[in-house]
Write an enzyme that holds these catalytic residues in place. Structure first.
Site, PDB file in Angstrom:
ATOM      1  N   ASP A 220       1.033  -1.150   0.271  1.00 27.76           N
ATOM      2  CA  ASP A 220       0.259  -0.069  -0.059  1.00 27.76           C
ATOM      3  C   ASP A 220       0.804   1.264   0.058  1.00 27.76           C
ATOM      4  O   ASP A 220       2.216   1.323   0.236  1.00 27.76           O
ATOM      5  CB  ASP A 220      -0.916  -0.118   1.518  1.00 27.76           C
ATOM      6  CG  ASP A 220      -2.283   0.872   0.862  1.00 27.76           C
ATOM      7  OD1 ASP A 220      -2.190   1.711  -0.041  1.00 27.76           O
ATOM      8  OD2 ASP A 220      -3.244   0.765   1.586  1.00 27.76           O
TER       9      ASP A 220
HETATM   10  C1  BGC Z   1      -4.957   3.571   0.142  1.00 20.42           C
HETATM   11  C2  BGC Z   1      -5.286   2.485  -1.049  1.00 20.42           C
HETATM   12  C3  BGC Z   1      -4.752   3.158  -2.199  1.00 20.42           C
HETATM   13  C4  BGC Z   1      -3.499   4.079  -2.183  1.00 20.42           C
HETATM   14  C5  BGC Z   1      -3.193   4.758  -3.491  1.00 20.42           C
HETATM   15  C6  BGC Z   1      -3.782   4.399  -0.014  1.00 20.42           C
HETATM   16  O1  BGC Z   1      -3.688   5.073   1.080  1.00 20.42           O
HETATM   17  O2  BGC Z   1      -5.076   2.780   1.451  1.00 20.42           O
HETATM   18  O3  BGC Z   1      -6.442   2.005  -1.168  1.00 20.42           O
HETATM   19  O4  BGC Z   1      -4.763   2.312  -3.396  1.00 20.42           O
HETATM   20  O5  BGC Z   1      -3.653   4.866  -1.068  1.00 20.42           O
HETATM   21  O6  BGC Z   1      -4.069   6.034  -3.583  1.00 20.42           O
END
Ligand code: BGC
Length: 818
Positions: A220
């Site tokens: 993530d």
């Molecule tokens: C979120 C993800 C997301 C990523 C990119 C993160 O903070 O938890 O779900 O895909 O950011 O935006």
């Protein structure tokens, strides 16, 4: 692989920037492009003003219980990805709705693992068949947001396998998903307590070795915290880059021999396979781009079908609107004038267009009908943004707008401009030597009365409004404000200005320019303004009077981005503001009222039993208005069924919150998640899992069960006993051979959708996979079929079970290997 240098290999497993991996032209490799997310494909932001098809928040798709529709949604995702130059979409989210308080509840499909997995598999397959990868997220037990980068979920292995891992397992086995995103949080299970990205038993042992996942485990965003532990744990790609732990130290660790190059080779091979799959390596053709028009047609249909009829005691649906005489529709409520169409956070896309309810209804109603619109109540707790274009002047140049000056660390001016419009952010590429953004503007206040001016920001700042300090702080911030979402919802400092005659008020703010590693630099300046206006009571009274005078009232209430978003959980389940009061008074004034709930996650509806017709219409995406008009006026059946339980009282909710205690969240309820917890406690929800009325009535006449070692097939015959054609979702629940406290009372085993003409019958085959009967035997480290005869309950929802059949065990038993 053989031609790559160690330097190239290291650079390949670290993002080149926010959304892409590096190209290596020598081997014909172009960047692999990632993008959010589960409610549409946002794109990488490189194209100014880029817009996207805005899907309803994902729970709506699950509410259709329709895998064919999910496959069509996957195809539209692929078209959208191609249209935006995206290779891998960061979706779907298959975490489970463990608590209704979860901030990202709306992004998940369901509280049930089987429904979640079935919808996800159909979507992923359809997208990947068209050459667009999916990165299923967030692996695993990342089911809430409070302190999301730090908490550790403690889940026993059986619960983890039977519930939280199950949708990921299906995504790998049944859809062959090309990427899995590892969560921010940690897990204490399978003999290790560690952040997911360092959890070797989960990532390497289970996902890769046991399940045979051959794709890329991506972090993530900004979740990677170590080099050795994450490399060994099983992470393949650190995003974003090029900085961060791997960007800074991985090469040195490999050179020193601390990390064997073979470990790196496995990650590189996975990345090259992903690149080949999406056509970034080699000469596979790029997938066919979709068009905004195609997406809009699909979304209108899908959104209308996802609407759940919670109640239609008055039998009002679809509305009978005469075309030959005057007829008045009162469209009321904050969600009518300002619909909340998508949850907050990373799922956000900038919609291609928004079909507003008032516009869509006006268009759909006969010319003889009149539509009157009133907000009536307030859903947003914060004041609205200041109308900069209308009220503000640059104090230096006298032009309309805000004066923006960028200063370096020494306070010297680097550049300046006048911003004629303001959306709360200074986010155009900001030079890295900028330390402070100085904003100054003169606000013209014309209406007599109290004006409340507010300012929200993050980081070091000082804000003066009318010469008074509205907000100040010395604390510098970095990327953590993005992960906690504070920057989306900053605390607001306010100053009240009393105006007798039109007056000018100065705002002057010195704001930290935040340079978060990996993310683009920004300065946050949410400027709010509550002007003197009608009191809440007079707004209510106006709406109630309009309802009383109308032939039918449609009241739209719901949540807002202040309530359902990323980085925090909800602290209560009520509708915000005075919306409950609006509904009560409108229903009192006009019994011909349809209430439309515009929310992703459950909210308490204390007036539900007294209200004739209530629709759950989700965070409906760009087609919120057209889909609603189609539902109300009889174009499309609202055939949705709840994919979760709607509580009547907060105190009945099995898992009421997800606040970590001493950094830990213990899944004490075991496998009794969601409706299973309600079945165990026997408490009465406002609407149960699987509930939804549609346009017609049904009889379940017959069910025949056949079994094989792969599971059971139930042929169910249903009769449409109403006057309209309709869609039925036949649901089959499994009960254990004998009550067993370690197993739920009953759980979803399979489902199928069938369309039937009025008066006709149809027989539909529902597959109940073998896994639905099995339990994870932790000691034997295998799935086991408990002895005895399971019972199959067939019905319209978990609390409306119509038929009961025993499921003979013997054919389920696999013959012993010879
Ligand atoms: C979120 C993800 C997301 C990523 C990119 C993160 O903070 O938890 O779900 O895909 O950011 O935006």
């Amino acid at each position: 692989m053989a031609t790559l240098t160690v330097e190239e290999k290291v650079r390949l497993v670290v993002g080149a920037d926010m959304w892409t991996t590096i190209p290596i032209e020598r081997i014909g490799l172009r960047p692999v492009v990632f993008s959010d997310g589960p409610a549409g494909v946002r794109g990488t932001g490189r194209v100014e003003g880029e817009t996207s098809a805005s899907f309803p928040a994902p729970s709506a798709l699950a509410a259709t219980w329709d895998v064919e529709l999910a496959a069509r949604a996957g195809a539209v995702f692929a078209g959208e990805a191609a249209r935006h130059g995206v290779d891998v979409v960061l979706a779907p989210q298959v975490n489970l709705q463990r608590t209704p308080a979860a901030g990202r509840h709306f992004e998940c499909y369901s509280e049930d693992p089987l429904l979640t997995g079935a919808i996800a598999v159909a979507l992923i397959r359809a997208s990947q068949d068209r050459g667009v990868g999916m990165s299923v997220k967030h692996y695993v037990a990342n089911d809430s947001e409070t302190d999301r980068t730090r908490y550790r979920s403690i889940v026993d292995e059986r619960t983890l396998r039977e519930c939280y891992l199950a949708p990921f397992e299906r995504a790998v086995h049944d859809a062959g998903v090309w990427s899995v995103m590892g969560a921010y949080s940690g897990v204490d299970a399978l003999g290790a307590a560690a952040p997911v990205l360092e959890h070797a038993p989960l990532l390497t042992g289970l996902l890769k070795d046991e399940w045979g996942f051959d794709g890329v485990v991506v972090s993530d965003w900004l979740a990677t915290r170590s080099i050795g532990a994450a490399v060994r744990g099983g992470l393949d790609l650190q995003m974003p880059g090029p900085d961060g732990p791997w960007g800074e130290g991985l090469l040195a660790s490999v050179r020193l021999g601390a990390i064997p190059v073979e470990l790196l080779d496995d990650k590189v091979a996975r990345l090259l396979l992903l690149a080949r799959r999406v056509g970034a390596l080699g000469d596979a053709p790029r997938p066919e781009p979709g068009t905004p028009e195609q997406a809009a047609v699909f979304l209108r249909e899908m959104t209308a079908r996802s609407v759940v009829v919670l109640r239609d005691a008055a039998g009002q649906l679809p509305l009978a609107v005469p075309a030959d005489r005057p007829f008045t529709v009162a469209l009321l409520g904050p969600a009518a004038t300002d619909p909340f169409i998508q949850g907050g956070g990373s799922a956000y896309v900038r919609p291609d267009h928004i079909a507003l309810p008032a516009d869509a209804l006006r268009e759909a109603l006969p010319a003889t009908a009149e539509l009157v619109v009133h907000r009536g109540a307030r859903a947003r707790l914060k004041p609205p943004p200041l109308d900069v274009a209308d009220r503000c002047t640059d104090p230096l140049t006298g032009e309309r707008g805000i004066r923006v000056e960028l200063l370096d660390a020494a306070g010297d001016l680097l550049e300046s401009c006048t911003a004629a419009e303001w959306n709360g952010w200074l986010a155009t590429p900001i030079r890295t030597d900028a330390a402070t953004a100085r904003l100054s503007t003169t606000v013209h206040l014309t209406e007599a009365g109290d004006h409340e001016l507010g300012f929200g920001t993050v980081g070091r700042h000082e804000v003066l409004i009318d010469g008074r300090v509205a907000s100040a702080s010395d604390g510098l911030v970095g990327a953590e404000v993005i992960l906690s979402s504070v920057y989306n919802h900053p605390p607001i400092g306010t100053v009240t200005v009393k105006v007798d005659e039109p007056a000018d008020v100065d705002i002057r703010a010195d704001l930290q320019v935040v340079h978060p590693v990996g993310y683009a630099s920004f300065a946050r300046a949410l400027i709010t303004h509550r002007r003197p206006g009608p009191s809440a009571e007079s707004e209510l009274a106006e709406a109630v009077a309009a309802a009383a005078a109308a032939d039918v009232a449609v009241v739209m209430v719901g949540t807002t981005s202040e309530i359902e978003s990323e980085g925090f959980d909800r602290t209560g389940l009520g509708l915000p503001g005075n919306q409950d009061e609006l509904v009560r008074r409108v229903v009192g004034a006009n019994p011909r009222t349809v209430v439309v709930v515009n929310a992703g996650a459950p909210v308490l509806l204390p007036w539900l039993p007294d209200t004739g017709t209530v629709l759950w219409a989700w965070l409906a995406g760009q087609e919120c208005g057209t889909a609603l008009a189609d539902v109300l006026l009889g174009v499309t059946e609202p055939a949705g069924r709840l994919p979760w339980t709607l509580p009547a009282r907060a105190e009945d909710v099995p898992v009421p919150d997800a606040v970590p205690r001493d950094g830990e969240i213990t899944y004490t309820e075991g496998p009794h998640i969601g409706y299973r917890g309600w079945e165990r406690s026997g408490a009465e929800p406002a609407a149960c899992f699987g509930h939804g009325l549609g346009w017609t009535t049904w009889e379940h006449e017959q069910a025949e069960v056949t079994t094989s070692p792969d599971g059971a097939t139930v042929h169910v015959t249903v009769r449409n006993t109403g006057a309209r054609a309709g869609r039925e979702v036949v649901q089959v629940y499994v009960e254990p051979p004998a009550p067993d406290p370690e197993r739920p009372v009953r759980w979803l085993g399979g489902f199928a959708v069938v369309e039937v003409e009025p008066g006709a019958t149809a027989t539909v085959a529902v597959n109940v996979p073998r896994r639905a009967f099995e339990v994870w035997d932790t000691a034997a480290r295998d799935w086991a079929l408990p002895p005895g005869e399971h019972v199959l309950r067939i019905g319209r929802s978990i609390r409306d079970l119509r038929l009961r059949r025993a499921c003979p065990r013997s054919p389920l038993t696999r013959p012993d290997p010879v």
